[in-house]
Scaffold this motif. Structure first.
Motif, PDB file in Angstrom:
ATOM      1  N   GLN A 224      79.127 104.047  52.954  1.00 30.36           N
ATOM      2  CA  GLN A 224      78.907 104.259  54.375  1.00 30.36           C
ATOM      3  C   GLN A 224      79.923 105.223  54.988  1.00 30.36           C
ATOM      4  O   GLN A 224      81.021 105.402  54.467  1.00 30.36           O
ATOM      5  CB  GLN A 224      78.933 102.916  55.113  1.00 30.36           C
ATOM      6  CG  GLN A 224      77.795 101.995  54.716  1.00 30.36           C
ATOM      7  CD  GLN A 224      77.699 100.763  55.594  1.00 30.36           C
ATOM      8  OE1 GLN A 224      78.335 100.669  56.636  1.00 30.36           O
ATOM      9  NE2 GLN A 224      76.878  99.805  55.161  1.00 30.36           N
ATOM     10  N   ASP A 225      79.504 105.810  56.090  1.00 34.03           N
ATOM     11  CA  ASP A 225      80.355 106.700  56.884  1.00 34.03           C
ATOM     12  C   ASP A 225      80.248 106.232  58.328  1.00 34.03           C
ATOM     13  O   ASP A 225      79.209 106.387  58.975  1.00 34.03           O
ATOM     14  CB  ASP A 225      79.892 108.147  56.740  1.00 34.03           C
ATOM     15  CG  ASP A 225      80.797 109.142  57.458  1.00 34.03           C
ATOM     16  OD1 ASP A 225      81.485 108.744  58.405  1.00 34.03           O
ATOM     17  OD2 ASP A 225      80.798 110.326  57.073  1.00 34.03           O
ATOM     18  N   ARG A 227      81.136 107.260  61.044  1.00 33.85           N
ATOM     19  CA  ARG A 227      80.879 108.225  62.121  1.00 33.85           C
ATOM     20  C   ARG A 227      79.406 108.270  62.510  1.00 33.85           C
ATOM     21  O   ARG A 227      79.064 108.766  63.588  1.00 33.85           O
ATOM     22  CB  ARG A 227      81.328 109.623  61.700  1.00 33.85           C
ATOM     23  CG  ARG A 227      82.810 109.777  61.429  1.00 33.85           C
ATOM     24  CD  ARG A 227      83.105 111.187  60.933  1.00 33.85           C
ATOM     25  NE  ARG A 227      82.378 111.481  59.696  1.00 33.85           N
ATOM     26  CZ  ARG A 227      82.190 112.708  59.215  1.00 33.85           C
ATOM     27  NH1 ARG A 227      82.669 113.757  59.888  1.00 33.85           N
ATOM     28  NH2 ARG A 227      81.539 112.900  58.081  1.00 33.85           N
ATOM     29  N   TYR A 232      74.789 104.894  57.025  1.00 32.98           N
ATOM     30  CA  TYR A 232      74.445 105.130  55.624  1.00 32.98           C
ATOM     31  C   TYR A 232      73.156 105.955  55.550  1.00 32.98           C
ATOM     32  O   TYR A 232      72.435 106.112  56.544  1.00 32.98           O
ATOM     33  CB  TYR A 232      74.266 103.802  54.881  1.00 32.98           C
ATOM     34  CG  TYR A 232      73.430 102.786  55.627  1.00 32.98           C
ATOM     35  CD1 TYR A 232      72.042 102.750  55.499  1.00 32.98           C
ATOM     36  CD2 TYR A 232      74.028 101.858  56.471  1.00 32.98           C
ATOM     37  CE1 TYR A 232      71.281 101.832  56.189  1.00 32.98           C
ATOM     38  CE2 TYR A 232      73.279 100.931  57.171  1.00 32.98           C
ATOM     39  CZ  TYR A 232      71.902 100.923  57.032  1.00 32.98           C
ATOM     40  OH  TYR A 232      71.146 100.009  57.728  1.00 32.98           O
ATOM     41  N   LEU A 262      73.383 111.167  54.442  1.00 32.25           N
ATOM     42  CA  LEU A 262      74.711 111.567  54.879  1.00 32.25           C
ATOM     43  C   LEU A 262      75.044 112.937  54.291  1.00 32.25           C
ATOM     44  O   LEU A 262      74.548 113.292  53.211  1.00 32.25           O
ATOM     45  CB  LEU A 262      75.747 110.543  54.431  1.00 32.25           C
ATOM     46  CG  LEU A 262      75.668 109.157  55.082  1.00 32.25           C
ATOM     47  CD1 LEU A 262      76.632 108.194  54.379  1.00 32.25           C
ATOM     48  CD2 LEU A 262      75.977 109.225  56.573  1.00 32.25           C
TER      49      LEU A 262
END
Length: 389
Positions: A224-225, A227, A232, A262
């Protein structure tokens, strides 16, 4: 009525019903003539059928480190939407400007065009480039030929500003997208003898189930990110068609799926995993029943994500123009990933919100348009500064 520098041009642009399935030439030719009357030379880059065109124009000296203002001219359809105003005639009420494309993204284009006389009257030390595309809404199709020409015609720019609606907040990143179609060819027979046929819908359902498993794995916290929202890469099936009658084992089924990836994830991995499942698990028993059954994949469209560093010169220039370094991301895609992939530092910032985009009674606020006009004023001042500033 509002007193906006860009209002009259927004009204003209909204009046062109440039739905992606239709031609955009009337709008592009209007923009070409508007710029030509101001003394700006334009180049149109047509599609093979010459029914649509991109536009490229430059103002100022032919030197590096200019700024590209880029946006798409097409809009999504209004079919089946409950509009309470005429979608292709600009109207104003309560400080809002209504019409298809006002937010996504003719408001930005109008602000850019309305500022052209200012750019022409300013002693620019760096150039300004206008890059308007077609068919962004159906897979970022037109911008690819526009980029080919742009890279040949202009010196290396310092920045490309994609004017998608972000409430004029500075955006440095968005997800990429891969859209695919899967065709399943089974073997028809009377439903009373279903075991002797190959049910294409059932095989498609197994593939869709596998896509769900792949998508669930992508939500693992390690991938996951934070931001982004969702944080995800995601997978979803949006269209499925198959079968002719309940008493016939269906011989054909097709479905469309997409991956919203992403920036650091290759969405082709999902398609490869699904194809591997089809070849290893589904096709052998299908062909044991009938040898000419098949599962075939077709790419519909794709564009890369965008991830510009907040420490980059492009990000710092955007912060200056916006008056904010509160950088963020957006969930939707833009043509920015393709500019970035071509070596042009790219950011996203434009008037309005995608919360209004693609909906009935789409609008952009007068306040946002006025703020975008002021952003153009700041850009003109920047382009006049010595190159060592």
């Amino acid at each position: 009525m509002s007193e906006l520098r860009s209002r009259a041009l927004l009204a003209r642009l909204v009046g062109f019903a440039t739905v992606s399935r239709e031609s955009n030439l009337a709008l592009i030719e209007f923009v070409r003539d508007y710029l030509r009357d101001l003394g700006v030379v334009c180049e149109l880059i047509y599609n093979p059928e010459r029914t649509k065109a991109n536009l490229l124009a430059s103002i100022g000296p032919s030197v590096p480190d200019g700024v590209v203002l880029s946006g798409h001219t097409d809009v999504v359809p209004v079919d089946g939407q409950a509009w309470t105003v005429e979608p292709f005639c600009l109207s104003e009420a309560g400080g809002k400007l209504y019409g298809r494309g006002t937010a996504d993204m003719k408001g930005y284009l109008a602000s850019v065009l309305a500022a052209v006389p200012l750019f022409l009257a300013s002693p620019l030390r760096r150039p300004l480039h206008l890059a308007f595309s077609y068919d962004e809404e159906v897979g970022c199709l037109g911008v690819r030929s526009l980029l080919e020409v742009l890279l040949q015609r202009i010196p290396q720019p310092a920045l490309c500003l994609i004017g998608e609606p972000t409430r004029l907040q500075p955006v440095l990143a968005h997800k990429g997208k891969l859209a695919m179609r899967c065709h399943v060819k089974g073997a028809a027979c009377h439903s009373a003898y279903a075991p002797y046929g190959v049910n294409a819908i059932e095989q498609a359902a197994r593939l869709i189930g596998r896509l769900g498993e792949i998508g669930a794995a992508l939500a693992d916290p390690s991938l996951q990110d934070a931001r982004f929202d969702p944080a995800y890469s995601t997978v979803q099936v949006g269209v499925i068609q198959g079968g002719t009658a309940l008493n016939i084992v269906p011989a054909d089924c097709r479905f469309d799926f997409e991956v919203r990836a992403l920036p650091d994830f290759a969405p082709q991995v999902v398609a490869e995993q699904l194809q591997d499942f089809a070849e290893r698990t589904l096709l052998p028993p299908m062909r044991a029943v009938q040898g000419d059954t098949s599962i075939r994949f077709e790419q519909l469209s794709a564009y890369p994500g965008l991830a510009t560093s907040p420490d980059s010169a492009a990000a710092q220039l955007l912060a200056r123009l916006c008056g904010s370094n509160a950088f963020s991301t957006v969930a939707f895609g833009t043509e920015g990933g393709l500019f970035h992939q071509a070596g042009v530092p790219t950011v996203v910032c434009g008037p309005g919100s995608m919360d209004q985009g693609h909906k009935p009674d789409e609008y952009v606020s007068v306040e946002q348009m006025a703020a975008c006009d002021r952003l153009m004023d700041r850009l003109a001042s920047y382009l006049c500064e010595p190159n060592d500033c």
